[in-house]
Design an enzyme around this catalytic site. Structure first.
Site, PDB file in Angstrom:
ATOM      1  N   GLN A  51      -4.645 -11.842 -13.967  1.00 45.61           N
ATOM      2  CA  GLN A  51      -4.477 -10.603 -14.725  1.00 45.61           C
ATOM      3  C   GLN A  51      -3.030 -10.359 -15.125  1.00 45.61           C
ATOM      4  O   GLN A  51      -2.719  -9.324 -15.717  1.00 45.61           O
ATOM      5  CB  GLN A  51      -5.042  -9.410 -13.950  1.00 45.61           C
ATOM      6  CG  GLN A  51      -4.266  -9.003 -12.717  1.00 45.61           C
ATOM      7  CD  GLN A  51      -5.034  -8.003 -11.878  1.00 45.61           C
ATOM      8  OE1 GLN A  51      -6.049  -8.323 -11.284  1.00 45.61           O
ATOM      9  NE2 GLN A  51      -4.551  -6.764 -11.819  1.00 45.61           N
ATOM     10  N   SER A  86       2.734   0.723  -6.598  1.00 47.05           N
ATOM     11  CA  SER A  86       3.521  -0.324  -5.922  1.00 47.05           C
ATOM     12  C   SER A  86       4.735  -0.670  -6.767  1.00 47.05           C
ATOM     13  O   SER A  86       5.793  -1.031  -6.241  1.00 47.05           O
ATOM     14  CB  SER A  86       2.656  -1.569  -5.717  1.00 47.05           C
ATOM     15  OG  SER A  86       1.448  -1.219  -5.059  1.00 47.05           O
ATOM     16  N   ARG A  87       4.601  -0.556  -8.095  1.00 47.76           N
ATOM     17  CA  ARG A  87       5.703  -0.926  -8.992  1.00 47.76           C
ATOM     18  C   ARG A  87       6.847   0.085  -8.968  1.00 47.76           C
ATOM     19  O   ARG A  87       7.919  -0.205  -9.498  1.00 47.76           O
ATOM     20  CB  ARG A  87       5.178  -1.116 -10.419  1.00 47.76           C
ATOM     21  CG  ARG A  87       4.329  -2.371 -10.567  1.00 47.76           C
ATOM     22  CD  ARG A  87       3.968  -2.637 -12.011  1.00 47.76           C
ATOM     23  NE  ARG A  87       3.420  -3.975 -12.198  1.00 47.76           N
ATOM     24  CZ  ARG A  87       2.122  -4.276 -12.277  1.00 47.76           C
ATOM     25  NH1 ARG A  87       1.215  -3.311 -12.184  1.00 47.76           N
ATOM     26  NH2 ARG A  87       1.720  -5.520 -12.447  1.00 47.76           N
ATOM     27  N   LEU A 125       0.803  -1.223   0.000  1.00 48.27           N
ATOM     28  CA  LEU A 125       0.000   0.000   0.000  1.00 48.27           C
ATOM     29  C   LEU A 125       0.836   1.274   0.000  1.00 48.27           C
ATOM     30  O   LEU A 125       1.900   1.341   0.610  1.00 48.27           O
ATOM     31  CB  LEU A 125      -0.909   0.010   1.234  1.00 48.27           C
ATOM     32  CG  LEU A 125      -1.907  -1.143   1.362  1.00 48.27           C
ATOM     33  CD1 LEU A 125      -2.834  -0.905   2.562  1.00 48.27           C
ATOM     34  CD2 LEU A 125      -2.718  -1.339   0.094  1.00 48.27           C
ATOM     35  N   VAL A 129      -2.996   9.974  -6.801  1.00 56.75           N
ATOM     36  CA  VAL A 129      -2.149  10.568  -5.759  1.00 56.75           C
ATOM     37  C   VAL A 129      -0.697  10.476  -6.232  1.00 56.75           C
ATOM     38  O   VAL A 129      -0.257   9.431  -6.720  1.00 56.75           O
ATOM     39  CB  VAL A 129      -2.337   9.835  -4.417  1.00 56.75           C
ATOM     40  CG1 VAL A 129      -1.399  10.403  -3.355  1.00 56.75           C
ATOM     41  CG2 VAL A 129      -3.789   9.952  -3.962  1.00 56.75           C
ATOM     42  N   GLN A 185      -8.010   6.752 -10.466  1.00 55.05           N
ATOM     43  CA  GLN A 185      -7.862   7.288 -11.827  1.00 55.05           C
ATOM     44  C   GLN A 185      -6.500   6.923 -12.412  1.00 55.05           C
ATOM     45  O   GLN A 185      -6.313   6.919 -13.623  1.00 55.05           O
ATOM     46  CB  GLN A 185      -8.045   8.811 -11.784  1.00 55.05           C
ATOM     47  CG  GLN A 185      -7.925   9.513 -13.114  1.00 55.05           C
ATOM     48  CD  GLN A 185      -9.009   9.110 -14.108  1.00 55.05           C
ATOM     49  OE1 GLN A 185     -10.077   8.640 -13.704  1.00 55.05           O
ATOM     50  NE2 GLN A 185      -8.725   9.258 -15.375  1.00 55.05           N
ATOM     51  N   GLY A 236      -1.900   6.370  -2.488  1.00 56.24           N
ATOM     52  CA  GLY A 236      -2.996   6.246  -3.452  1.00 56.24           C
ATOM     53  C   GLY A 236      -4.054   5.285  -2.933  1.00 56.24           C
ATOM     54  O   GLY A 236      -5.253   5.598  -2.913  1.00 56.24           O
ATOM     55  N   HIS A 237      -3.602   4.094  -2.503  1.00 50.30           N
ATOM     56  CA  HIS A 237      -4.544   3.133  -1.914  1.00 50.30           C
ATOM     57  C   HIS A 237      -5.241   3.740  -0.687  1.00 50.30           C
ATOM     58  O   HIS A 237      -6.445   3.585  -0.503  1.00 50.30           O
ATOM     59  CB  HIS A 237      -3.809   1.877  -1.452  1.00 50.30           C
ATOM     60  CG  HIS A 237      -3.107   1.107  -2.521  1.00 50.30           C
ATOM     61  ND1 HIS A 237      -1.739   1.012  -2.578  1.00 50.30           N
ATOM     62  CD2 HIS A 237      -3.587   0.375  -3.567  1.00 50.30           C
ATOM     63  CE1 HIS A 237      -1.391   0.242  -3.594  1.00 50.30           C
ATOM     64  NE2 HIS A 237      -2.487  -0.149  -4.227  1.00 50.30           N
TER      65      HIS A 237
HETATM   66  P1  AMP Z   1      -3.406  -1.914  -7.245  1.00 52.47           P
HETATM   67  O1  AMP Z   1      -3.048  -2.386  -5.878  1.00 52.47           O
HETATM   68  O2  AMP Z   1      -2.252  -1.332  -7.997  1.00 52.47           O
HETATM   69  O3  AMP Z   1      -4.204  -2.931  -8.029  1.00 52.47           O
HETATM   70  O4  AMP Z   1      -4.384  -0.679  -7.050  1.00 52.47           O
HETATM   71  C1  AMP Z   1      -5.543  -0.787  -6.273  1.00 52.47           C
HETATM   72  C2  AMP Z   1      -6.389   0.434  -6.486  1.00 52.47           C
HETATM   73  O5  AMP Z   1      -5.644   1.592  -6.113  1.00 52.47           O
HETATM   74  C3  AMP Z   1      -6.799   0.630  -7.950  1.00 52.47           C
HETATM   75  O6  AMP Z   1      -8.127   1.115  -8.016  1.00 52.47           O
HETATM   76  C4  AMP Z   1      -5.807   1.665  -8.414  1.00 52.47           C
HETATM   77  O7  AMP Z   1      -6.284   2.442  -9.497  1.00 52.47           O
HETATM   78  C5  AMP Z   1      -5.660   2.512  -7.176  1.00 52.47           C
HETATM   79  N1  AMP Z   1      -4.417   3.279  -7.221  1.00 52.47           N
HETATM   80  C6  AMP Z   1      -3.184   2.808  -7.516  1.00 52.47           C
HETATM   81  N2  AMP Z   1      -2.285   3.822  -7.530  1.00 52.47           N
HETATM   82  C7  AMP Z   1      -2.976   4.948  -7.235  1.00 52.47           C
HETATM   83  C8  AMP Z   1      -2.619   6.334  -7.100  1.00 52.47           C
HETATM   84  N3  AMP Z   1      -1.366   6.751  -7.264  1.00 52.47           N
HETATM   85  N4  AMP Z   1      -3.595   7.203  -6.796  1.00 52.47           N
HETATM   86  C9  AMP Z   1      -4.881   6.793  -6.633  1.00 52.47           C
HETATM   87  N5  AMP Z   1      -5.275   5.511  -6.738  1.00 52.47           N
HETATM   88  C10 AMP Z   1      -4.334   4.596  -7.033  1.00 52.47           C
END
Ligand code: AMP
Length: 308
Positions: A76, A208-209, A48, A198, A170, A51-52
């Site tokens: 995926q 995360s990457r 996390l 964010v 987004q 953004g999360h």
């Molecule tokens: P992930 O863990 O990468 O699958 O992301 C989980 C959720 O967090 C998804 O809806 C992503 O679009 C959102 N997310 C990932 N990075 C950001 C960020 N920088 N700002 C806002 N939401 C994010």
């Protein structure tokens, strides 16, 4: 901008309990619903960042019971993608999720989600066509199978959680469009909220990457948001084409060759050549060192500063 939850947090430090089974998850949600609570849901793959946490915060603010899922979904990831090295730190994630306001975290094993194994799993939810075979879904890139994996696992999670509201970022703009379409086409009784990207102080979209980036590549990666800002300036000044050219020059100057840098209709993902009366997404994907990064900017025709 959200408050900095990692540093300055008003909530007590309580790690959220991890629910490992679908039965435990269903029972926890059923109890909340029996009490008349509304349910907010934030699906994630963990590791996390802010953004999360902004999504959990929004769910906390709007819903009575907040469920986060933490699952690195194998369906995926394509062959040769980063499934095996995807960063993980469950203990930290449970703590941060709790601090941000999650009531429970669903953190199942792959076997719990796909009990017949990946080869024995045969039922997919697929948004077909022009939303999933372009950009990241182009067969030369991650391909439509990527989005098929996403929509399938999100549909499963929606069935397990039954949320009133589900929160997405987004940052993954195409994913958000695809999920909205799945919900519309299949009548999932859930409201989808898509929240702004964010960013780090220097503009890099949190991901995360980003953990894959060497210090030098981390510095170079800032060019993505600079390129998007250049594209937005061009579009607002009257030429989307010149904006895209300026963005391309920014990337080239940093030695980065994008997989794609494109302007698309924010709803249909159809190509656009000028900023007219509808919101336009400029999206970029690029390899930076060991990471494949994506970012985008949403440009509104009448608003000069639409997205943070
Ligand atoms: P992930 O863990 O990468 O699958 O992301 C989980 C959720 O967090 C998804 O809806 C992503 O679009 C959102 N997310 C990932 N990075 C950001 C960020 N920088 N700002 C806002 N939401 C994010």
């Amino acid at each position: 901008m959200t408050s900095n939850l990692l540093v300055d947090n008003p909530r007590p430090t309580v790690a959220t309990p991890a629910l490992r089974t679908k039965a435990e998850l269903r029972a926890a949600v059923a109890e909340a619903k029996r009490e008349g609570q509304t349910v907010g849901f934030v699906p994630t793959m963990g590791y996390l960042h802010e953004g999360h946490l902004s999504l959990i915060q929004a769910a906390r603010a709007e819903c009575d019971f907040v469920v986060m899922s933490l699952f690195v979904n194998p369906t995926q990831f394509g062959a040769g993608e980063d499934l095996d090295r995807y960063p993980r730190d469950e203990e930290r994630d449970l703590r941060l999720a709790g601090e941000a306001g999650a009531d429970v975290v669903f953190a199942p094993t792959v076997e719990e989600v796909y009990p017949d194994g990946l080869d024995g799993f045969v039922t997919y939810v697929e948004v077909t066509g022009s939303l999933t075979n372009v950009l990241d879904g182009d067969p030369s890139r991650r391909g439509p199978e990527h989005f098929r994996g996403v929509t399938t696992v999100v549909a499963k999670l929606f069935n397990l959680v039954g949320p009133d509201v589900a929160y997405f970022g987004q940052k993954d703009a195409q994913q958000a469009v695809v999920i909205r379409r799945m919900v519309r086409d299949l009548d999932f009784p859930v409201r989808i909220e898509v929240l702004p990207t964010v960013r780090e102080a220097d503009g890099l979209a949190m991901s995360s990457r980003n953990a894959y980036l060497s210090p030098e590549d981390r510095e170079r990666a800032t060019v993505l948001s600079r390129a998007l800002a250049a594209a937005e300036r061009g579009a607002q000044a009257g030429s989307l084409g010149m904006g895209l050219e300026a963005a391309r020059r920014e990337l080239a100057a940093a030695g980065i060759e994008p997989e794609y840098l494109e302007a698309r209709d924010a709803k249909t993902l159809g190509r656009v050549h000028a900023l007219e009366d509808r919101p336009v997404l400029v999206l970029v994907a690029a390899p930076v060192g060991a990471a494949r990064l994506i970012d985008n900017v949403l440009i509104h025709p009448t608003n000069s500063n639409p997205q943070s």
